[in-house]
Motif scaffolding. Structure first.
Motif, PDB file in Angstrom:
ATOM      1  N   THR A 112      34.437  43.932  21.878  1.00 51.55           N
ATOM      2  CA  THR A 112      33.876  43.627  20.539  1.00 51.55           C
ATOM      3  C   THR A 112      34.724  42.978  19.223  1.00 51.55           C
ATOM      4  OG1 THR A 112      32.304  45.482  20.911  1.00 51.55           O
ATOM      5  CG2 THR A 112      32.311  44.767  18.809  1.00 51.55           C
ATOM      6  N   ALA A 113      35.795  43.342  19.242  1.00 47.75           N
ATOM      7  CA  ALA A 113      36.520  42.723  18.265  1.00 47.75           C
ATOM      8  C   ALA A 113      37.044  41.367  18.977  1.00 47.75           C
ATOM      9  CB  ALA A 113      38.203  43.562  18.444  1.00 47.75           C
ATOM     10  N   ASP A 173      33.753  39.039  17.915  1.00 48.24           N
ATOM     11  CA  ASP A 173      33.916  38.880  16.466  1.00 48.24           C
ATOM     12  C   ASP A 173      34.790  37.699  16.065  1.00 48.24           C
ATOM     13  OD1 ASP A 173      31.977  40.748  16.302  1.00 48.24           O
ATOM     14  OD2 ASP A 173      33.362  42.457  15.536  1.00 48.24           O
ATOM     15  N   LEU A 174      36.077  38.009  16.601  1.00 43.72           N
ATOM     16  CA  LEU A 174      37.118  37.028  16.182  1.00 43.72           C
ATOM     17  C   LEU A 174      37.041  35.370  16.761  1.00 43.72           C
ATOM     18  CD1 LEU A 174      40.408  39.363  16.375  1.00 43.72           C
ATOM     19  CD2 LEU A 174      39.484  38.282  14.211  1.00 43.72           C
ATOM     20  N   GLU A 208      34.010  34.340  16.971  1.00 43.94           N
ATOM     21  CA  GLU A 208      33.141  33.784  15.988  1.00 43.94           C
ATOM     22  C   GLU A 208      33.589  33.405  14.633  1.00 43.94           C
ATOM     23  OE1 GLU A 208      29.807  36.579  15.678  1.00 43.94           O
ATOM     24  OE2 GLU A 208      29.140  36.081  17.783  1.00 43.94           O
ATOM     25  N   GLU A 209      34.583  34.107  14.268  1.00 41.27           N
ATOM     26  CA  GLU A 209      35.301  34.000  12.960  1.00 41.27           C
ATOM     27  C   GLU A 209      36.370  32.825  13.008  1.00 41.27           C
ATOM     28  OE1 GLU A 209      36.931  37.416  11.450  1.00 41.27           O
ATOM     29  OE2 GLU A 209      35.141  38.752  11.804  1.00 41.27           O
ATOM     30  N   ARG A 212      42.202  44.298  14.950  1.00 42.28           N
ATOM     31  CA  ARG A 212      40.923  44.604  14.656  1.00 42.28           C
ATOM     32  C   ARG A 212      40.329  45.793  15.317  1.00 42.28           C
ATOM     33  NH1 ARG A 212      36.098  41.009  13.017  1.00 42.28           N
ATOM     34  NH2 ARG A 212      38.017  40.083  11.715  1.00 42.28           N
ATOM     35  N   LYS A 214      25.048  32.354  17.602  1.00 41.33           N
ATOM     36  CA  LYS A 214      26.078  33.301  17.732  1.00 41.33           C
ATOM     37  C   LYS A 214      27.070  33.116  18.458  1.00 41.33           C
ATOM     38  CE  LYS A 214      22.415  37.010  17.270  1.00 41.33           C
ATOM     39  NZ  LYS A 214      21.755  38.101  18.271  1.00 41.33           N
TER      40      LYS A 214
END
Length: 188
Positions: free
Chosen positions: A20-21, A24-25, A27-28, A42, A97
């Motif tokens: 999951t981290a 998320d990273l 995407e960031e 994270r 996404k």
């Protein structure tokens, strides 16, 4: 000979938190700026735990991107066209996404590590899933793979052209006919 596991049992929550981290990273900061130590921080896990599970960034990102990339088993008696539409809508909602960015990376530098990761982790499994759903609708036709490749290409192009994800009405009215599917098609 029986395999004996030493040490503590593997904690599935650590796997989940790390994957999951990673998503998320991605995407960031994107693939190039992603660092294993940032994923560990994270996820709230040690860097060693991360490396015990994945040998490096590429393997970790492939595993993270494969989350949610699978063929959903059809419910008994489910309409194969409805199942195909649902699969196509999942692709459409994935574009903003990060799917669009992965495809852009493949186009920008097809030989790059991130392009290889995107093809292995997302694009090839996506086409395979669409192909399986499509085959339930129209049977084994000679150009099945080409039609399955057309579906995400159409979705991505429309998102680029209009700025919006396809909705169910557009999938049924515009995309299904291109794939050779009519609303009355059923599994063979």
């Amino acid at each position: 000979m029986e395999q004996v596991q030493r040490g503590r049992p593997r904690d599935a929550q650590i796997d989940h938190d790390a994957l999951t981290a990673t998503v998320d990273l991605l995407e960031e900061v994107g693939y190039d700026a992603l660092r294993m130590k940032d994923v560990a921080a994270r996820a709230g896990i040690g860097l060693g735990a991360l490396y015990r599970r994945w040998s490096g960034k590429q393997e970790l990102v492939v595993a993270a991107l494969q989350l949610g990339t699978h063929v959903h088993d059809a419910a008994p008696g489910a309409d194969p066209v409805d199942e195909l539409v649902a699969a196509l809508l999942r692709i459409s909602t994935a574009v903003p996404k990060g799917l669009g960015a992965l495809v852009a990376a493949c186009l920008r530098d097809p030989g790059s590590e991130v392009a290889a990761v995107a093809r292995d982790a997302k694009l090839a499994p996506m086409v395979a899933a669409v192909s399986e759903h499509l085959e339930r609708c129209i049977g084994q036709v000679p150009d099945l793979t080409g039609r399955a490749e057309l579906a995400p290409a159409f979705i991505l192009w429309r998102a680029a052209l209009t700025g919006f994800a396809l909705d169910e009405e557009e999938v049924r009215a515009n995309l299904l006919p291109l794939l050779g599917v009519t609303s009355h098609d059923k599994a063979n």
